[in-house]
Design a protein around this motif. Structure first.
Motif, PDB file in Angstrom:
ATOM      1  N   ARG A 283       1.071  -1.226  -0.294  1.00 41.09           N
ATOM      2  CA  ARG A 283      -0.083  -0.264  -0.050  1.00 41.09           C
ATOM      3  C   ARG A 283       0.519   0.906   0.124  1.00 41.09           C
ATOM      4  NH1 ARG A 283      -5.508  -2.140   2.332  1.00 41.09           N
ATOM      5  NH2 ARG A 283      -5.899  -0.335   3.358  1.00 41.09           N
ATOM      6  N   SER A 284       2.549   1.137   0.855  1.00 43.37           N
ATOM      7  CA  SER A 284       2.803   2.243   0.900  1.00 43.37           C
ATOM      8  C   SER A 284       3.588   2.460   0.302  1.00 43.37           C
ATOM      9  CB  SER A 284       3.256   2.747   2.356  1.00 43.37           C
ATOM     10  OG  SER A 284       4.367   1.751   2.558  1.00 43.37           O
ATOM     11  N   SER A 285       4.463   1.786  -0.907  1.00 44.04           N
ATOM     12  CA  SER A 285       5.514   1.843  -2.222  1.00 44.04           C
ATOM     13  C   SER A 285       3.959   2.052  -3.062  1.00 44.04           C
ATOM     14  CB  SER A 285       5.687   0.530  -2.711  1.00 44.04           C
ATOM     15  OG  SER A 285       6.605  -0.371  -1.145  1.00 44.04           O
ATOM     16  N   LEU A 286       3.045   1.330  -3.241  1.00 40.90           N
ATOM     17  CA  LEU A 286       2.550   2.386  -4.693  1.00 40.90           C
ATOM     18  C   LEU A 286       1.472   3.362  -4.554  1.00 40.90           C
ATOM     19  CD1 LEU A 286       1.202   1.287  -7.357  1.00 40.90           C
ATOM     20  CD2 LEU A 286      -0.700  -0.137  -6.503  1.00 40.90           C
ATOM     21  N   SER A 287       1.476   3.815  -3.097  1.00 38.72           N
ATOM     22  CA  SER A 287       0.606   4.811  -3.177  1.00 38.72           C
ATOM     23  C   SER A 287       2.051   6.408  -3.479  1.00 38.72           C
ATOM     24  CB  SER A 287       0.341   5.621  -1.083  1.00 38.72           C
ATOM     25  OG  SER A 287      -0.273   4.786  -0.603  1.00 38.72           O
ATOM     26  N   ARG A 288       3.477   6.226  -2.517  1.00 40.06           N
ATOM     27  CA  ARG A 288       4.609   6.833  -3.278  1.00 40.06           C
ATOM     28  C   ARG A 288       4.866   7.262  -4.233  1.00 40.06           C
ATOM     29  NH1 ARG A 288       6.434   4.484   1.494  1.00 40.06           N
ATOM     30  NH2 ARG A 288       8.248   2.870   0.505  1.00 40.06           N
ATOM     31  N   ARG A 289       4.771   5.965  -5.143  1.00 35.47           N
ATOM     32  CA  ARG A 289       4.858   5.836  -6.064  1.00 35.47           C
ATOM     33  C   ARG A 289       3.660   6.706  -7.557  1.00 35.47           C
ATOM     34  NH1 ARG A 289       7.655   2.792 -10.624  1.00 35.47           N
ATOM     35  NH2 ARG A 289       7.979   4.051 -11.916  1.00 35.47           N
ATOM     36  N   ALA A 290       2.322   6.236  -6.953  1.00 34.44           N
ATOM     37  CA  ALA A 290       1.570   6.851  -7.987  1.00 34.44           C
ATOM     38  C   ALA A 290       2.007   8.261  -7.566  1.00 34.44           C
ATOM     39  CB  ALA A 290       0.186   5.951  -7.863  1.00 34.44           C
ATOM     40  N   SER A 291       1.684   9.085  -6.539  1.00 34.28           N
ATOM     41  CA  SER A 291       1.842   9.896  -6.513  1.00 34.28           C
ATOM     42  C   SER A 291       2.636  10.736  -7.008  1.00 34.28           C
ATOM     43  CB  SER A 291       1.288  10.700  -4.643  1.00 34.28           C
ATOM     44  OG  SER A 291       2.566  10.463  -4.275  1.00 34.28           O
ATOM     45  N   ALA A 292       4.059   9.611  -6.906  1.00 36.65           N
ATOM     46  CA  ALA A 292       5.253  10.516  -7.799  1.00 36.65           C
ATOM     47  C   ALA A 292       5.020  10.596  -9.658  1.00 36.65           C
ATOM     48  CB  ALA A 292       6.631   9.811  -7.320  1.00 36.65           C
ATOM     49  N   GLU A 293       4.686   9.735  -9.636  1.00 35.73           N
ATOM     50  CA  GLU A 293       3.787   9.827 -11.274  1.00 35.73           C
ATOM     51  C   GLU A 293       2.558  10.720 -11.311  1.00 35.73           C
ATOM     52  OE1 GLU A 293       5.934   7.755 -13.417  1.00 35.73           O
ATOM     53  OE2 GLU A 293       7.067   7.343 -12.069  1.00 35.73           O
ATOM     54  N   GLY A 294       1.760  11.296 -10.742  1.00 35.13           N
ATOM     55  CA  GLY A 294       0.990  11.902 -11.148  1.00 35.13           C
ATOM     56  C   GLY A 294      -0.822  11.550 -10.534  1.00 35.13           C
ATOM     57  N   TYR A 295      -0.863   9.539 -10.536  1.00 33.38           N
ATOM     58  CA  TYR A 295      -1.785   9.302 -10.380  1.00 33.38           C
ATOM     59  C   TYR A 295      -2.681   8.943  -9.075  1.00 33.38           C
ATOM     60  CZ  TYR A 295       0.350   7.651 -14.141  1.00 33.38           C
ATOM     61  OH  TYR A 295       0.848   6.810 -15.558  1.00 33.38           O
ATOM     62  N   LYS A 296      -3.729   8.951  -9.184  1.00 32.06           N
ATOM     63  CA  LYS A 296      -4.229   9.224  -7.381  1.00 32.06           C
ATOM     64  C   LYS A 296      -5.196   7.492  -7.287  1.00 32.06           C
ATOM     65  CE  LYS A 296      -7.609  11.235  -4.769  1.00 32.06           C
ATOM     66  NZ  LYS A 296      -9.057  11.549  -4.926  1.00 32.06           N
ATOM     67  N   LEU A 297      -4.493   6.899  -6.381  1.00 25.05           N
ATOM     68  CA  LEU A 297      -4.837   5.415  -5.642  1.00 25.05           C
ATOM     69  C   LEU A 297      -5.740   5.561  -5.003  1.00 25.05           C
ATOM     70  CD1 LEU A 297      -3.224   2.549  -6.217  1.00 25.05           C
ATOM     71  CD2 LEU A 297      -2.359   3.120  -3.586  1.00 25.05           C
ATOM     72  N   TYR A 298      -6.503   4.035  -5.361  1.00 27.23           N
ATOM     73  CA  TYR A 298      -7.730   4.295  -3.998  1.00 27.23           C
ATOM     74  C   TYR A 298      -7.336   2.400  -3.992  1.00 27.23           C
ATOM     75  CZ  TYR A 298     -10.394   7.857  -6.483  1.00 27.23           C
ATOM     76  OH  TYR A 298     -10.601   8.999  -6.904  1.00 27.23           O
ATOM     77  N   TYR A 299      -7.184   2.253  -2.277  1.00 24.26           N
ATOM     78  CA  TYR A 299      -7.531   0.864  -1.986  1.00 24.26           C
ATOM     79  C   TYR A 299      -8.332   0.834  -0.662  1.00 24.26           C
ATOM     80  CZ  TYR A 299      -4.075   3.078   1.103  1.00 24.26           C
ATOM     81  OH  TYR A 299      -2.706   3.336   1.732  1.00 24.26           O
ATOM     82  N   PRO A 300      -9.227  -0.538  -0.749  1.00 28.88           N
ATOM     83  CA  PRO A 300     -10.326  -0.521   0.788  1.00 28.88           C
ATOM     84  C   PRO A 300      -9.584  -0.535   1.610  1.00 28.88           C
ATOM     85  CG  PRO A 300     -10.215  -2.258  -1.065  1.00 28.88           C
ATOM     86  CD  PRO A 300      -9.191  -1.474  -1.223  1.00 28.88           C
ATOM     87  N   PRO A 301     -10.411  -0.359   2.712  1.00 23.73           N
ATOM     88  CA  PRO A 301     -10.235  -0.321   3.958  1.00 23.73           C
ATOM     89  C   PRO A 301      -9.816  -1.617   4.356  1.00 23.73           C
ATOM     90  CG  PRO A 301     -12.047   0.143   4.123  1.00 23.73           C
ATOM     91  CD  PRO A 301     -11.946   0.109   2.349  1.00 23.73           C
ATOM     92  N   LEU A 302      -8.811  -2.317   5.053  1.00 20.64           N
ATOM     93  CA  LEU A 302      -8.197  -3.872   5.734  1.00 20.64           C
ATOM     94  C   LEU A 302      -9.591  -4.225   4.677  1.00 20.64           C
ATOM     95  CD1 LEU A 302      -5.494  -2.943   7.972  1.00 20.64           C
ATOM     96  CD2 LEU A 302      -5.348  -3.944   5.595  1.00 20.64           C
ATOM     97  N   GLU A 303     -10.303  -4.250   5.861  1.00 18.33           N
ATOM     98  CA  GLU A 303     -11.716  -6.059   5.973  1.00 18.33           C
ATOM     99  C   GLU A 303     -12.253  -5.825   4.812  1.00 18.33           C
ATOM    100  OE1 GLU A 303     -12.643  -2.712   7.029  1.00 18.33           O
ATOM    101  OE2 GLU A 303     -13.947  -2.316   7.858  1.00 18.33           O
TER     102      GLU A 303
END
Ligand code: KG4
Ligand code: ZN
Length: 345
Positions: A283-303
């Motif tokens: 979650r954190s690696s993809l978040s970082r990379r996505a925002s660095a490249e200008g994308y908005k990342l969505y993921y569901p809550p854990l459950e």
């Protein structure tokens, strides 16, 4: 009927969780119940299909009753019943499919057949009211690893998939080799905290330059060989470093290919889902990379990353809107894939 008034019951029995949910308007969760069988499978280091079917059979009707009670609904208040019909374990799927067919027949409700992989994607629509199409999705679980482009509801283009093991499956197999227990993903995720992700140089399979497919079997063999070698020479296995190094090798490939897929389809939004989406480093690696490249990342809550029925009801909601109903001859399809579905892609 107003879209918000559509109330769908979702039923999910594809693997080792019996789940029933009632969802209104595709997003409002009125109830979402899960009876986990993990304790029964724990000592075998993986899911035992016959045990899974028997536990589903015991639990499913009670969960249907309880889900209605919590939602404050009667069967006659439902608009339709949506059920996972594949992929998964055939005996397990058949319990959910038979239950949904019985409810549909007895109460005159439309029956909706949901692809479990598509269901995982809809966990994001449950959680994020602002999520807009088109988007690129990484759906990564114990049974599947897919990169998908979704132009509109019901239109999928599969951009890549695993050629061998699913990412979650490899987490589970490595945890088993280390006698950690089942499921392996959360255990390895926990152990990796504070471990050195560069300690052991495991391979990353990026495949051909333009390929968005995955392959995790080489990594799995490399980790299993490492464990065996250490055991043979009575060497020490540093579980933290091993977990962190293995996990990093999976994550780097998942992140890189997801970003490449988003670039290829020129979308703004990326959705991450499936059991492995619960992994904190992913979650954190993809978040970082996505925002660095200008994308908005969505993921569901854990459950809602791991198996649940609310996501099946949400996928069912969108199928209901396009009148994508199943007949009474609906059967379980254990090897169901996510296929490209579109008139114009
Ligand atoms: O979506 P899911 O509940 O079932 C399938 O559709 O396969 O996913 C279960 C998979 C298992 O392989 C489990 O080990 C993995 O998701 N998983 C994780 C984590 N939580 C669950 N993998 C890595 N890190 C996690 N935190
Ligand atoms: Zn799943």
């Amino acid at each position: 009927m107003n879209e918000k008034e559509i109330v769908i019951m979702g039923i999910e029995t594809s693997c080792d969780d019996t789940a029933v949910a009632v969802v209104s308007g595709g997003q409002e969760i009125l109830s979402s119940l899960i009876s986990s069988q993990a304790d029964f499978h724990q000592k075998f280091g993986g899911v035992v299909p016959e045990i899974a079917s028997r536990r589903h059979l015991e639990a499913v009707n009670l969960l249907v009753e309880e889900a209605l009670r919590e939602a404050g609904m009667k069967l006659s208040d439902l608009s339709a019943v949506a059920v996972t019909y594949g992929p998964g374990l055939v005996g397990a799927l058949l319990i959910g499919v038979s239950t949904a067919k019985a409810l549909s027949y007895a109460c005159g409700l439309p029956l909706i057949a949901v692809n479990h992989i598509e269901g995982h994607l809809y966990a994001n629509f449950l959680a994020h009211r602002d999520l807009e199409l088109p988007l690129t999705a990484l759906i990564v679980s114990g049974g599947h690893t897919n990169l998908v482009y979704i132009e509109e509801h019901g239109c999928f283009e599969v951009l890549g998939r695993t050629r061998d093991d699913a990412a979650g499956e490899v987490f589970d197999k490595i945890a088993r080799a280390l006698d950690l227990g089942y499921p392996g993903g959360p255990l390895i995720d926990g152990l990796s905290v504070g471990g050195d992700s560069q300690a052991i140089p495991f391979p990353r399979a990026f495949l051909e330059e333009d390929s968005l497919d995955f392959s995790f079997s080489g990594l799995k063999s490399a980790v299993l060989n490492y464990i065996n070698r250490q055991k043979q020479k009575n060497g020490e296995i540093d579980l933290k470093n091993l977990s962190a190094s293995f996990q990093q090798a999976v994550i780097e490939v998942l992140v890189e290919k997801t970003i490449r897929a988003a670039g290829k389809k020129q979308v703004k939004n990326i959705a991450l889902s499936g059991g492995v989406a619960a992994n904190r480093s992913l979650r954190s690696s993809l978040s970082r990379r996505a925002s660095a490249e200008g994308y908005k990342l969505y993921y569901p809550p854990l459950e809602f990353c791991t198996d649940n029925a609310a996501m099946i009801a949400s996928a069912g909601h969108y199928q209901y809107l396009r009148k994508d109903f199943a007949d009474m001859d609906l059967n379980a399809v254990p090897g169901l894939q996510l296929s490209t579905i579109s008139d114009n892609m």
